[in-house]
Every structure is written in structure tokens, then in C-alpha cells.
Design a protein around this motif. Structure first.
Motif, short mmCIF file in Angstrom:
data_model
loop_
_atom_site.label_atom_id
_atom_site.label_comp_id
_atom_site.label_asym_id
_atom_site.label_seq_id
_atom_site.Cartn_x
_atom_site.Cartn_y
_atom_site.Cartn_z
N HIS A 209 33.84 21.80 -23.43
CA HIS A 209 34.34 22.90 -22.62
C HIS A 209 35.84 23.05 -22.92
O HIS A 209 36.41 22.24 -23.63
N CYS A 244 36.55 28.63 -18.39
CA CYS A 244 36.09 27.84 -19.52
C CYS A 244 36.23 28.70 -20.77
O CYS A 244 35.70 29.80 -20.84
N GLU A 246 35.46 27.75 -23.99
CA GLU A 246 34.69 27.25 -25.14
C GLU A 246 33.23 27.57 -24.84
O GLU A 246 32.70 27.11 -23.82
N CYS A 248 29.87 27.28 -24.05
CA CYS A 248 29.27 26.00 -23.72
C CYS A 248 27.82 26.12 -23.29
O CYS A 248 27.22 25.14 -22.87
N HIS A 252 28.04 30.10 -19.73
CA HIS A 252 29.45 29.88 -20.05
C HIS A 252 30.34 30.94 -19.38
O HIS A 252 31.40 30.63 -18.84
N MET A 255 31.43 30.20 -15.93
CA MET A 255 32.09 28.92 -15.68
C MET A 255 33.56 29.15 -15.39
O MET A 255 34.42 29.02 -16.25
#
Ligand code: CU
Length: 283
Positions: A209, A244, A246, A248, A252, A255
Motif C-alpha cells: 500500500h 492509499c 498504490e 492494492c 483500492h 482505501m
């Protein structure tokens, strides 16, 4: 080259550079700045934006001018002039980008270094263990270290001089969980006092992350089996998004959470309100 042409080119170049600097310095695309990192980061952004504006305007103007000025006239059916090679011109158009790129590279590196990004490269003993071994094989406790993080300056370097507030951050699909060591507090939101260095000790439970707070100008990967540290000092009370950064997994995009920067008194009352009552046998 006649004097007049040289003078015109010089004035045009100066006007272009001044216009680029004026636009680059006036640009207001970044969110509000809320950490001590923001000054250096925003200065770099303005320099890059100025250079980009100068190149964009310069190239567009010369291109537009050439399209009109050197277009084929209705009566013209001959071939174009045969032109081959121009050493001074080739030297100039090699030297200018070389100087610009060298300048950007050195300036960016300096800011990255000032924010602590180069620390892990000096720390070879720390890199050898956990970067290579799977999480299960690593010795406990793992020594957290900074992993290429912008804004990972150590707390000692902070001009405020207060001791850093440690917070454990656990990233998982699809949430960040914050734990305050030495207390019973675990929260889905990060709460920090304004003006105090904060040191996030970050670990991931599943996949990679990234912890990103645009208002702090900070982003740091959170990697399974590879603890990372991110330090910052918030300078402006308020609530800012934690995102977040990245990819993931499926959620995602959801997040996200918030960091709430409190005035010191408000932070103390938040701590008190969120400390669970002691278990009955201790009462
Ligand atoms: Cu994530």
C-alpha cells in the motif's frame, strides 16, 4: 546574424522566460500546505512548472509562427530549400536541455535528500536482512527504517525540538489502522497535534500500500515484511485526506481515511476521550 535579428531573439527569449516565471510562481494547483515539508516541495513544483511553461510556450509559438510564415503559397510548386546540418544550432539545442535537466536533477535530489529520502542507501546493514528474507524468517523485533520516503526526515532534525510522537500504522486491504503505543488507543483515523514531530512506523499485512497525504506533500510505500518510517510535523490544524496511492486490490479506490491535526489542547482531550476505561478489577 544581423544585430536586429539577434536583438529581437534576445528580447523574445527574455520575455518568454519572464512570462514562464510569472506563470510558474502564480500557479495555485496544490492543496493547502499543512506540514513543514511543504515549503521546499512547493518551491520545486513552481520551478518545474516555470520550466514547463517556458518550454511549452516557446515551442508552441515557434511552431505556430513557422506553420504560418513558411507555409506553401498557392503559386509555389517547387521543392523546398535543401538544408543540411547546422553545427552551432545543434550545439545550442543539445546544451540547453542538458543544462536544464542537470539543474532539475540536482535540485530535486537536494530536496529529496533534505527530506531524508537517502537515509536507507547509507544503511546497508539494515537493508541486507528484511529486504531479502520473507517476513516469517525475519528476526524480531524488526528495526524499522526509512525506505526511500519523501519527507522521512528524522525527528532530531526538526527545528521545533520536541520529541517525536510515535504512531504505529497498519495497512491492509482496505484500511489504515492507527495505534498509539503506550496507550489503548486504536483508531481508524490518524489524530496528531499541530507543531509536534510525528513518526509513523508503518507495516502492511497483505500487499503493498502507500500512505499519501497531499496536504503534507508526503507519500510513503507500506510494504509487507519491510517496515517503513515516515516523519512529519503538521503546521496547520484541520482534517486532511489519507489516500492509499498504490493499486492494492479491488477496493483500492475506497482505501481512504483522514488525518485530523488538532491544536495541542484539543489533542489532549481527544486522547482522554478515546482512552478506554480500565478493566473492572483495577477500579
Ligand atoms: Cu491500499
Amino acid at each position: 546574424m544581423p544585430i536586429r535579428t539577434a536583438l529581437t531573439a534576445l528580447i523574445a527569449a527574455a520575455a518568454l522566460v519572464l512570462t514562464g516565471l510569472w506563470i510558474g510562481n502564480g500557479v495555485n494547483l496544490l492543496p493547502v500546505d499543512a506540514s513543514t515539508n511543504a515549503g521546499a516541495y512547493d518551491a520545486l513544483f513552481r520551478v518545474l512548472f516555470s520550466i514547463g511553461t517556458i518550454l511549452f510556450l516557446g515551442i508552441s509559438i515557434v511552431l505556430g509562427y513557422s506553420l504560418v510564415r513558411f507555409r506553401r503559397r498557392a503559386s509555389d510548386s517547387g521543392d523546398g530549400m535543401a538544408i543540411e546540418g547546422n553545427l552551432p544550432l545543434e550545439i545550442v539545442w543539445t546544451a540547453i536541455p542538458a543544462v536544464v535537466i542537470l539543474f532539475i536533477g540536482i535540485y530535486s535530489f537536494d530536496i529529496y535528500d533534505r527530506m531524508g529520502g537517502m537515509v536507507p542507501l547509507m544503511d546497508h546493514s539494515a537493508m541486507d536482512h528484511s529486504a531479502m528474507a520473507p517476513a516469517a524468517m525475519q528476526p524480531e523485533p524488526q528495526r524499522p527504517r526509512i525506505w526511500g520516503g519523501i519527507g522521512a526526515a528524522t525527528a532530531e532534525a526538526d527545528p521545533v525540538g520536541k520529541p517525536a510522537l510515535p504512531v504505529d500504522v497498519t495497512a491492509m486491504q482496505f484500511a489504515f489502522i492507527f495505534h498509539y503505543p503506550g496507550s489503548e488507543i486504536t483508531s481508524g483515523e490518524l489524530h496528531v497535534p499541530v507543531g509536534q514531530p510525528v513518526e509513523l512506523h508503518m507495516s502492511a499485512l497483505d500487499v503493498i500500500h502507500a500512505f499519501w497525504v497531499p496536504e503534507f506533500r508526503l507519500k510513503q510505500d507500506v510494504i509487507p515484511g519491510q517496515p517503513t518510517v515516515l516523519s512529519f510535523t503538521a503546521t496547520r490544524a484541520g482534517t486532511y485526506p489519507i489516500i492509499c496511492a498504490e493499486l492494492c486490490g479491488a477496493y483500492h479506490g475506497g482505501m481512504r481515511t483522514s488525518v485530523v491535526v488538532h491544536e495541542p489542547d484539543d489533542y489532549q482531550s481527544w486522547l482522554q476521550q478515546n482512552t478506554p476505561p480500565p478493566p473492572p478489577e483495577q477500579r
